[in-house]
Design a protein around this motif. Structure first.
Motif, mmCIF file in Angstrom:
data_model
loop_
_atom_site.group_PDB
_atom_site.id
_atom_site.type_symbol
_atom_site.label_atom_id
_atom_site.label_comp_id
_atom_site.label_asym_id
_atom_site.label_seq_id
_atom_site.Cartn_x
_atom_site.Cartn_y
_atom_site.Cartn_z
ATOM 1 N N ASP A 55 4.334 25.433 61.839
ATOM 2 C CA ASP A 55 4.981 26.348 61.099
ATOM 3 C C ASP A 55 5.030 25.861 59.555
ATOM 4 O O ASP A 55 6.347 25.910 58.767
ATOM 5 N N SER A 56 3.856 25.540 58.944
ATOM 6 C CA SER A 56 3.868 25.302 57.543
ATOM 7 C C SER A 56 4.531 24.140 57.183
ATOM 8 O O SER A 56 4.511 23.926 55.891
ATOM 9 N N ARG A 57 4.965 23.322 57.979
ATOM 10 C CA ARG A 57 5.697 22.252 57.542
ATOM 11 C C ARG A 57 4.736 20.867 57.781
ATOM 12 O O ARG A 57 4.177 20.954 59.071
ATOM 13 N N GLY A 93 2.043 18.374 46.542
ATOM 14 C CA GLY A 93 0.693 18.175 45.942
ATOM 15 C C GLY A 93 -0.171 19.077 46.699
ATOM 16 O O GLY A 93 0.143 19.856 47.591
ATOM 17 N N THR A 94 -1.518 18.591 46.684
ATOM 18 C CA THR A 94 -2.454 19.373 47.370
ATOM 19 C C THR A 94 -3.304 18.406 48.365
ATOM 20 O O THR A 94 -3.566 17.288 48.069
ATOM 21 N N PHE A 114 -18.748 17.649 50.538
ATOM 22 C CA PHE A 114 -19.101 18.288 51.716
ATOM 23 C C PHE A 114 -19.456 19.724 51.579
ATOM 24 O O PHE A 114 -19.291 20.232 50.357
ATOM 25 N N GLU A 115 -19.934 20.262 52.459
ATOM 26 C CA GLU A 115 -20.283 21.796 52.349
ATOM 27 C C GLU A 115 -19.286 22.680 52.129
ATOM 28 O O GLU A 115 -19.217 23.603 51.095
ATOM 29 N N GLN A 116 -17.848 22.236 52.549
ATOM 30 C CA GLN A 116 -16.765 23.193 52.136
ATOM 31 C C GLN A 116 -15.479 22.228 51.878
ATOM 32 O O GLN A 116 -15.326 21.143 52.558
ATOM 33 N N ASP A 117 -14.478 22.448 51.039
ATOM 34 C CA ASP A 117 -13.187 21.978 51.016
ATOM 35 C C ASP A 117 -12.119 22.844 51.162
ATOM 36 O O ASP A 117 -12.217 24.097 50.941
ATOM 37 N N LYS A 128 2.497 26.054 50.722
ATOM 38 C CA LYS A 128 2.789 27.374 49.865
ATOM 39 C C LYS A 128 1.514 28.158 49.955
ATOM 40 O O LYS A 128 1.694 29.340 49.591
ATOM 41 N N ASN A 129 0.352 27.500 50.083
ATOM 42 C CA ASN A 129 -0.808 28.519 49.734
ATOM 43 C C ASN A 129 -2.193 27.656 50.302
ATOM 44 O O ASN A 129 -2.065 26.301 50.113
ATOM 45 N N THR A 130 -3.168 28.217 50.624
ATOM 46 C CA THR A 130 -4.341 27.692 51.263
ATOM 47 C C THR A 130 -5.640 28.335 50.310
ATOM 48 O O THR A 130 -5.707 29.306 50.071
#
Length: 160
Positions: A55-57, A93-94, A114-117, A128-130
């Motif tokens: 749940d985003s936590r 943070g991130t 890597f190919e993606q992050d 809060k954001n992706t």
């Protein structure tokens, strides 16, 4: 510095590598910081955490490491009132999640490409954001290898 073992994160039904150690923020804020055994150059922090996002936590579920006196650590070592899981309210943070095959190995920290992050922006333990970043594609049939993961969990291949 040697490339480091990743933290582990259960996210969207999958176990993935996490190139972010949220406990370092807890220790920096003055939280109880035990003396971990630093016997492995690929694990300078001395422990590996297993985390989940529900749940985003962000929650810490497990902590694996050894103290300098030989005592095994767990979540209860740091959070005796929350031995099974603790909400990471201290972390803002991130979170960095590498995905796909490794394109470039860097023998330092979490600097391999890597190919993606995937980046999860977290504020006081809540996502809060992706964001996603595409870094390229590995050559077909290339044996570039994977990042270093404990417990036999590669955490990157095939993640979406």
């Amino acid at each position: 510095m040697t490339a480091q073992f990743a933290e582990q994160l259960h996210y969207q039904g999958r176990d993935v590598a996490m190139h972010t150690p949220p406990l370092s923020d807890y220790f920096a804020m003055g939280g109880f910081s035990p003396s971990f055994d630093l016997s492995c150059t690929a694990l300078w922090r001395g422990y590996i955490g297993r985390w989940e996002i529900v749940d985003s936590r962000l929650y810490l579920l497990e902590l694996h490491g050894t103290l300098r006196d030989g005592t095994e650590t767990s979540v209860a070592t740091l959070f005796p009132d929350f031995p099974d899981r603790v909400f990471a309210h201290w972390y803002s943070g991130t979170i960095h999640i590498p995905r796909g095959k490794r394109l470039d190995y860097v023998h330092m920290g979490y600097d391999s490409t890597f190919e993606q992050d995937l980046f999860l922006d977290v504020e006081r333990g809540v996502v809060k954001n992706t964001r996603a970043r595409h870094n390229g594609t590995a050559e077909s049939g290339s044996a570039l290898g994977d990042a270093l993961f404990p417990h036999g969990n590669r955490g990157n291949e095939g993640a979406t």
